[in-house]
Scaffold this active site. Structure first.
Site, short mmCIF file in Angstrom:
data_model
loop_
_atom_site.label_atom_id
_atom_site.label_comp_id
_atom_site.label_asym_id
_atom_site.label_seq_id
_atom_site.Cartn_x
_atom_site.Cartn_y
_atom_site.Cartn_z
N ASN A 218 -1.61 2.04 5.58
CA ASN A 218 -1.07 1.03 5.28
C ASN A 218 -1.11 0.17 6.71
OD1 ASN A 218 -0.61 2.18 2.98
ND2 ASN A 218 1.61 2.48 3.46
N GLY A 219 -1.07 -1.30 6.53
CA GLY A 219 -0.87 -2.17 7.50
C GLY A 219 -2.19 -2.69 7.94
N LYS B 256 11.51 -16.97 -8.64
CA LYS B 256 11.26 -15.95 -9.74
C LYS B 256 10.51 -16.91 -10.62
CE LYS B 256 12.67 -13.38 -8.60
NZ LYS B 256 13.77 -12.88 -7.26
N GLU C 33 15.96 -19.68 -5.57
CA GLU C 33 15.68 -18.62 -6.20
C GLU C 33 15.34 -18.61 -7.66
OE1 GLU C 33 15.59 -15.64 -5.14
OE2 GLU C 33 15.93 -14.12 -6.93
N TRP D 226 -2.74 -2.55 -1.49
CA TRP D 226 -2.69 -4.22 -1.42
C TRP D 226 -3.52 -4.74 -0.61
CZ3 TRP D 226 -1.03 -8.18 1.51
CH2 TRP D 226 -0.39 -9.20 0.97
N LYS E 196 5.81 -4.63 -3.77
CA LYS E 196 7.14 -4.60 -3.77
C LYS E 196 7.69 -4.71 -2.28
CE LYS E 196 11.67 -4.04 -5.40
NZ LYS E 196 12.12 -5.34 -5.86
N GLU F 241 6.72 -16.47 -9.37
CA GLU F 241 6.17 -15.09 -9.14
C GLU F 241 5.71 -14.50 -10.60
OE1 GLU F 241 9.57 -12.79 -7.78
OE2 GLU F 241 8.34 -11.61 -6.49
N HIS G 212 13.92 -38.98 -2.40
CA HIS G 212 13.17 -39.18 -1.14
C HIS G 212 11.72 -38.58 -1.08
CE1 HIS G 212 16.81 -40.42 0.63
NE2 HIS G 212 17.56 -39.43 0.34
N CYS H 11 0.91 -1.32 -0.07
CA CYS H 11 -0.06 0.02 0.03
C CYS H 11 0.98 1.37 -0.09
CB CYS H 11 -1.05 -0.01 1.15
SG CYS H 11 -2.08 -1.29 1.47
N ARG I 296 4.03 -0.42 -4.81
CA ARG I 296 3.46 -1.03 -3.57
C ARG I 296 2.20 -1.66 -3.29
NH1 ARG I 296 6.83 2.01 0.65
NH2 ARG I 296 5.53 1.02 2.11
O1 M6R Z 1 12.84 -5.65 0.38
P1 M6R Z 1 13.04 -7.15 1.13
O2 M6R Z 1 14.18 -7.66 0.39
O3 M6R Z 1 13.01 -7.21 2.56
O4 M6R Z 1 11.88 -8.25 0.54
C1 M6R Z 1 11.66 -9.41 0.81
C2 M6R Z 1 10.98 -10.16 -0.19
O5 M6R Z 1 9.50 -9.94 -0.17
C3 M6R Z 1 11.17 -10.11 -1.55
O6 M6R Z 1 12.66 -10.65 -1.74
C4 M6R Z 1 10.34 -11.16 -2.69
O7 M6R Z 1 10.61 -12.35 -2.19
C5 M6R Z 1 10.73 -10.62 -4.08
N1 M6R Z 1 9.60 -10.20 -4.53
C6 M6R Z 1 11.33 -11.83 -4.74
O8 M6R Z 1 11.44 -11.45 -6.11
#
Ligand code: M6R
Length: 606
Positions: free
Chosen positions: A98-99, A482, A478, A74, A601, A485, A501, A2, A27
């Site tokens: 926000n929150g 990606k 990772e 959000w 983000k 996401e 396993h 947000c 955000r």
């Molecule tokens: O701002 P941060 O690095 O603390 O964010 C952590 C995660 O929210 C962030 O890395 C998230 O997993 C990404 N969108 C992955 O691409």
């Protein structure tokens, strides 16, 4: 998560609010809204979806005023629709939030009994009615103080009042909030990014504080209502860092920028003439630290995991890693001789911040590795190591991941040499290799065509797996994150040796599987695991490094070779094709790459 903007000025503010909301869209992008005051009335307009929709609505129903608040959402409480969009208003006040208000159900019951009528499913609306109720019997400042006492949870708030034509209240608990100073106008924003096009003079609220923003004056208060002074910070910024330039998406730009961002970071930390790592003002002596705990979320957690492997390889320190949302609620054994390291691109992630706060409250040694140096996590850690990447706008973290790994690696080498765990000759050799890393990343970026063509298979598949061992295991995680996401398809990262396993049962004919097998200590073992998945029908995309020896295995579907460098640095190179795989897969599907569905983000709610 947000975004909040507030402006009080001597000129109309609606279009400036809309511009800031566009900046804040990273955000949250479920809905957007704006409220202004004019002629003693609150006017509000809201839309489901993007700021573009809000702007279209504003063409039909103009709202103006010299004071206003805006919000991109959000969703937490209530589906993303127009009714649940912020601002939420009564006749008296309008609120952006926000929150999460954790006691909203209890407060709502109490307010309904008092005769208040609720329109939305949000927790935010409780704030509107609570402050409206309190204003019946209290002056503005006391109403704010009483309201803040009654709200449980984490929040950042922006409030305007029907009877106050030049006044915005901002309050912070848990979620970040900044105040910006302009000529005959002042601003409230959930981060400096929202304010940067208007001012570079900024102050940050700390937890528990609130502020009263007028166009020519800003006052700050602590949680008991005492006036406090704030430092005004002057932010320097290169506007180009915030633009896409010739790139279609921020993510594409941020992937391509990696050689430069790595180079910049290396310049900040390496004394090139003496081949020495400079970490200035590290506050602790060697013997004060015997273990390290690394904490983060998402991609940042993967960099912590990578660091664990390097710590164990290059130092004798004990090391453990934790996901922040787990750490903050566990019964942790805090140790005086542990260094707690928090990794976060934004420096505002709620869970990571809460874990840091917990460590600070237990008087632990805390350090953070962040991209945004003005962030809450940076400000509240004992020691900060910036990653010097420049703003990362795409929701999928790319250049920040390489930056986090780089700074962690530098810290590990430095601790290794200080503690006598690393021999000087090896240390110098590794620094020399590091200096070549940006060029290797640049060359690895050229694997473009191959990735574009294999992505066609990934977009048709029901799911995929990413396998690696040792240094390549965090990178497999990772790569899978990606792809999930951005492509909205199940992708699982797994230690290659664990397949038999259980997860081997998932493999079926034609399933794409990425195998990360650089020529390191684990190479032969990983190749055996690769053969096991090929034998069960998987289409294997092997990512390895260039070598004179051919890979001894048949039926590999596709192979990508990254540059050859020392084993420690191969994880950086293996990451690049995986970032591109996610990017091109989503591009082919026509998905919104910089704003993937359901995500945001900066994750400022837990
Ligand atoms: O701002 P941060 O690095 O603390 O964010 C952590 C995660 O929210 C962030 O890395 C998230 O997993 C990404 N969108 C992955 O691409």
């Amino acid at each position: 998560m947000c975004g909040i903007i507030g402006i009080t000025s001597n000129k109309p503010v609606t279009s400036a609010i809309i511009n800031s909301l566009r900046k804040l869209e990273y955000r949250g992008y479920d809905s957007a809204g704006v409220a202004t005051l004019s002629n003693g009335f609150i006017n509000e307009i809201k839309s489901e979806g993007r700021v573009d929709n809000l702007e279209k609505n504003l063409l039909n129903k103009k709202i103006e005023g010299t004071i206003g608040i805006g919000h991109v959402r959000w969703a937490t409480h209530g589906i993303p629709n127009t009714v649940n969009a912020h601002p939420h208003s009564s006749e008296t006040v309008s609120v952006v939030h926000n929150g999460i208000i954790e006691n909203s159900t209890t407060l709502k019951k109490y307010l309904i009994k008092k005769g208040h009528k609720f329109k939305s499913q949000t927790d935010t609306e409780v704030i509107v009615h609570l402050i409206t109720e309190l204003l019946k019997e209290n002056d503005l400042k006391n109403s704010i103080l009483k309201m803040l006492k009654q709200l449980h949870g984490s929040f950042a708030l922006g409030i305007i009042f029907k009877d106050q034509p030049d006044l915005i209240v901002g309050a912070r608990r848990g979620s970040p909030l900044a105040v910006g100073y302009g000529p005959n106008e002042n601003y409230l924003g959930s981060d400096s990014y929202a304010l940067k096009s208007m001012t570079n003079k900024i102050s940050y609220l700390n937890d528990g504080e609130f502020c009263i923003v007028k166009k020519n004056e800003v006052n700050f208060f602590d949680e008991t209502g005492n006036k406090i002074n704030k430092k005004v910070l002057e932010l320097s910024s290169n506007e180009q860092d915030y633009e896409k330039g010739d790139f279609k998406h921020f993510m594409a730009k941020e992937i391509e920028e990696q050689p430069i961002t790595l180079k910049n970071c290396i310049k900040e930390y390496i004394d090139s003439i003496n081949n020495e790592i400079s970490i200035h003002n590290f506050p602790w002596k060697n013997k004060e630290i015997s273990s390290v705990v690394l904490i983060g979320c998402g991609t940042a957690y993967h960099s912590c995991m990578m660091a664990k492997y390097w710590f164990e390889e290059l130092t004798t320190l004990d090391v453990s890693i934790d996901i922040a949302s787990e750490f903050r609620y566990r019964n942790n054994r805090f140790k005086k001789d542990s260094l707690y390291i928090f990794v976060s691109q934004s420096g505002e992630t709620a869970d990571t911040y809460a874990a840091l706060d917990l460590c600070n409250k237990n008087n632990m040694k805390t350090a953070s590795i962040v991209n945004v140096i003005e962030s809450s996590i940076a400000r509240d850690s004992n020691f900060v190591l910036p990653i010097h990447c420049g703003p990362e706008i795409g929701v999928a973290s790319t250049k920040a991941f390489l930056g986090q790994m780089l700074v962690l690696y530098l810290l590990i080498l430095k601790l290794g040499i200080i503690r006598g765990d690393l021999k000087k000759v090896n240390y110098v050799e590794k620094i020399k290799d590091l200096k070549k890393l940006p060029k290797f990343v640049e060359d690895t970026l050229l694997t473009e065509n191959k990735i574009q063509s294999v992505s066609s298979t990934f977009i048709k598949a029901k799911g995929s797996m990413f396998l690696g061992r040792g240094f390549s295991y965090p990178i497999a995680l990772e790569g899978a994150l990606k792809l999930k996401e951005l492509l909205y398809v199940h992708a699982e990262g797994y230690p290659a040796g664990e397949m038999k396993h259980g997860p081997l049962a998932l493999i079926e004919d034609g399933m794409p599987v990425v195998v990360l097998a650089p020529r390191d200590n684990y190479y032969k073992k990983t190749i055996s695991n690769m053969q096991e998945v090929i034998a069960r029908g998987a289409k294997v995309l092997l990512i390895t490094n260039k070598s004179n020896d051919d890979v001894v295995s048949e039926n590999i579907w596709q192979k990508i070779e990254v540059e050859n460098t020392n084993e420690d640095l191969l994880p950086f190179l293996l990451t690049v094709p995986l970032q591109k795989l996610a990017y091109y897969s989503a591009l082919k599907k026509g998905y919104d790459i910089d704003k993937p569905r359901n995500l945001a983000k900066s994750v400022t709610v837990e």
